[in-house]
Design an enzyme around this catalytic site. Structure first.
Site, PDB file in Angstrom:
ATOM      1  N   ASN A 170      97.937  67.391  32.118  1.00  0.00           N
ATOM      2  CA  ASN A 170      98.423  66.499  31.063  1.00  0.00           C
ATOM      3  C   ASN A 170      99.390  67.285  30.182  1.00  0.00           C
ATOM      4  O   ASN A 170      98.970  68.032  29.303  1.00  0.00           O
ATOM      5  CB  ASN A 170      97.224  65.986  30.242  1.00  0.00           C
ATOM      6  CG  ASN A 170      97.673  65.107  29.088  1.00  0.00           C
ATOM      7  OD1 ASN A 170      98.828  64.658  29.053  1.00  0.00           O
ATOM      8  ND2 ASN A 170      96.776  64.860  28.138  1.00  0.00           N
ATOM      9  N   LYS A 207     101.400  66.260  27.949  1.00  0.00           N
ATOM     10  CA  LYS A 207     101.610  65.677  26.607  1.00  0.00           C
ATOM     11  C   LYS A 207     103.118  65.620  26.326  1.00  0.00           C
ATOM     12  O   LYS A 207     103.900  65.475  27.260  1.00  0.00           O
ATOM     13  CB  LYS A 207     100.827  66.461  25.554  1.00  0.00           C
ATOM     14  CG  LYS A 207      99.364  66.642  25.987  1.00  0.00           C
ATOM     15  CD  LYS A 207      98.467  67.148  24.912  1.00  0.00           C
ATOM     16  CE  LYS A 207      97.049  67.270  25.456  1.00  0.00           C
ATOM     17  NZ  LYS A 207      96.073  67.624  24.456  1.00  0.00           N
ATOM     18  N   HIS A 250      93.599  58.147  26.003  1.00  0.00           N
ATOM     19  CA  HIS A 250      93.487  59.537  25.537  1.00  0.00           C
ATOM     20  C   HIS A 250      93.225  59.522  24.027  1.00  0.00           C
ATOM     21  O   HIS A 250      93.773  58.687  23.298  1.00  0.00           O
ATOM     22  CB  HIS A 250      94.781  60.303  25.865  1.00  0.00           C
ATOM     23  CG  HIS A 250      94.629  61.774  25.658  1.00  0.00           C
ATOM     24  ND1 HIS A 250      94.661  62.352  24.411  1.00  0.00           N
ATOM     25  CD2 HIS A 250      94.386  62.772  26.537  1.00  0.00           C
ATOM     26  CE1 HIS A 250      94.459  63.662  24.544  1.00  0.00           C
ATOM     27  NE2 HIS A 250      94.292  63.943  25.830  1.00  0.00           N
ATOM     28  N   GLU A 264      94.326  61.246  21.693  1.00  0.00           N
ATOM     29  CA  GLU A 264      95.521  61.349  20.838  1.00  0.00           C
ATOM     30  C   GLU A 264      96.182  59.979  20.674  1.00  0.00           C
ATOM     31  O   GLU A 264      96.777  59.687  19.641  1.00  0.00           O
ATOM     32  CB  GLU A 264      96.502  62.381  21.436  1.00  0.00           C
ATOM     33  CG  GLU A 264      95.973  63.796  21.225  1.00  0.00           C
ATOM     34  CD  GLU A 264      96.470  64.809  22.245  1.00  0.00           C
ATOM     35  OE1 GLU A 264      97.427  64.525  22.979  1.00  0.00           O
ATOM     36  OE2 GLU A 264      95.863  65.903  22.303  1.00  0.00           O
ATOM     37  N   GLU A 266      86.370  63.859  27.420  1.00  0.00           N
ATOM     38  CA  GLU A 266      87.065  64.865  26.616  1.00  0.00           C
ATOM     39  C   GLU A 266      86.521  64.825  25.194  1.00  0.00           C
ATOM     40  O   GLU A 266      86.966  63.995  24.383  1.00  0.00           O
ATOM     41  CB  GLU A 266      88.563  64.567  26.572  1.00  0.00           C
ATOM     42  CG  GLU A 266      89.238  64.567  27.913  1.00  0.00           C
ATOM     43  CD  GLU A 266      90.739  64.847  27.778  1.00  0.00           C
ATOM     44  OE1 GLU A 266      91.184  65.852  28.319  1.00  0.00           O
ATOM     45  OE2 GLU A 266      91.429  64.084  27.103  1.00  0.00           O
ATOM     46  N   GLY A 275      95.170  70.265  29.426  1.00  0.00           N
ATOM     47  CA  GLY A 275      96.315  70.146  28.531  1.00  0.00           C
ATOM     48  C   GLY A 275      97.072  71.470  28.470  1.00  0.00           C
ATOM     49  O   GLY A 275      97.862  71.802  29.356  1.00  0.00           O
ATOM     50  N   GLY A 276      96.808  72.264  27.444  1.00  0.00           N
ATOM     51  CA  GLY A 276      97.541  73.517  27.192  1.00  0.00           C
ATOM     52  C   GLY A 276      97.710  74.391  28.428  1.00  0.00           C
ATOM     53  O   GLY A 276      98.828  74.844  28.735  1.00  0.00           O
TER      54      GLY A 276
HETATM   55  P1  PGA Z   1      93.579  70.889  26.143  1.00  0.00           P
HETATM   56  O1  PGA Z   1      93.912  69.318  26.258  1.00  0.00           O
HETATM   57  O2  PGA Z   1      93.283  71.365  27.541  1.00  0.00           O
HETATM   58  O3  PGA Z   1      94.831  71.495  25.575  1.00  0.00           O
HETATM   59  O4  PGA Z   1      92.405  71.016  25.236  1.00  0.00           O
HETATM   60  C1  PGA Z   1      93.191  68.476  27.117  1.00  0.00           C
HETATM   61  C2  PGA Z   1      93.678  67.063  26.953  1.00  0.00           C
HETATM   62  O5  PGA Z   1      93.953  66.642  25.824  1.00  0.00           O
HETATM   63  O6  PGA Z   1      93.816  66.317  27.933  1.00  0.00           O
END
Ligand code: PGA
Length: 251
Positions: A9, A11, A96, A98, A168, A235-236
């Protein structure tokens, strides 16, 4: 069929050149043996390009990070499931945290988004997760239950079989705090149990349930070794080819 899946992901990150370079570097370094299914979730504007790059690759697909709740029409700025599918994506992420937090997406909207995606032959990666407050108050399972059942449990068995769940915990996303493997396993087993109650054990046994939240090469194997955890939504760490490839080989 239940399978191991890793989703990248991205983002709202990367320009087009960097996105292409990242995918190239990942594809060059993957060990294709026993590789889980890999899904890149770039920004809408890169979907077509990334889908072309992955077209002939076994078990590698593209997802959108969201999709409109509406059919094609007068919705300036929106991107429909139909458009996403026509650009070569096979999945859409819906719900998600966010999007729930920053764009006020509530259950009624999420139901429509899932419906649109399924109607246009996109599989859905549906995200759920509790806040820190819900975890500390001990009401996290109730929160997960209502997020999953209110948004999804009106779908038919055949529609539901095109859905993947991503658990998550909000307090673990982008914070460096990961749920422990046991904390995650508890919630994954719980999600499988409520799906089993609603749709039966066959569907529950076959659905992939992914973990997301600060997953990285050092914690991935422990998390993925849990019985009810079938992979991750990353994510990251998905923005770095070496880390991402290491995560894909953590099963
Ligand atoms: P993260 O993000 O691995 O940076 O914690 C996961 C996500 O939001 O899908």
């Amino acid at each position: 069929m239940r399978k191991n899946i890793i989703v990248a992901n991205w983002k709202m990150n990367l320009n087009l050149d960097n996105a292409i370079a990242l995918v190239r570097s990942i594809l060059d370094n993957l060990s294709f043996e026993n590789q889980p299914e890999i899904i890149f979730a770039p920004s809408f504007v890169y979907i077509q390009k990334i889908a072309q790059m992955c077209r002939d690759k076994k078990n590698i697909f593209v997802a959108s990070q969201d999709c409109s709740a509406n059919d094609d029409g007068a919705f300036t700025g929106e991107v429909s499931a139909n458009m996403i599918r026509s650009c070569g994506a096979k999945y859409a992420i819906v719900g998600h945290s966010e999007r729930r937090m920053n764009f006020n997406e509530m259950t009624n909207i999420l139901r429509l988004k899932v419906k649109q995606a399924l109607a246009k032959s996109l599989n859905v990666i549906f995200c759920c997760g509790e806040s820190l407050e819900e975890r500390e108050k001990g009401i996290y399972l109730n929160s997960i239950k209502s997020q999953v059942s209110d948004a999804l449990f009106h779908f038919s068995e055949s529609e539901f079989s095109h859905i993947i769940i991503a658990y998550e915990p909000i307090w673990a996303i982008g914070t460096g705090k990961t749920a422990s493997a046991l904390q995650a396993q508890e919630v994954h087993a719980f999600i499988r149990s409520i799906i089993s109650e609603k749709y039966g054990s066959n569907i529950a046994d076959n659905i992939s349930i992914l973990y997301g939240g600060s997953c990285n090469p050092s914690n991935a194997s422990k998390i993925f070794s849990q019985k009810d955890i079938d992979g991750g939504l990353i994510g990251g760490a998905s923005l770095n080819a070496t880390d991402f490839v290491a995560i894909t080989s953590s099963f």
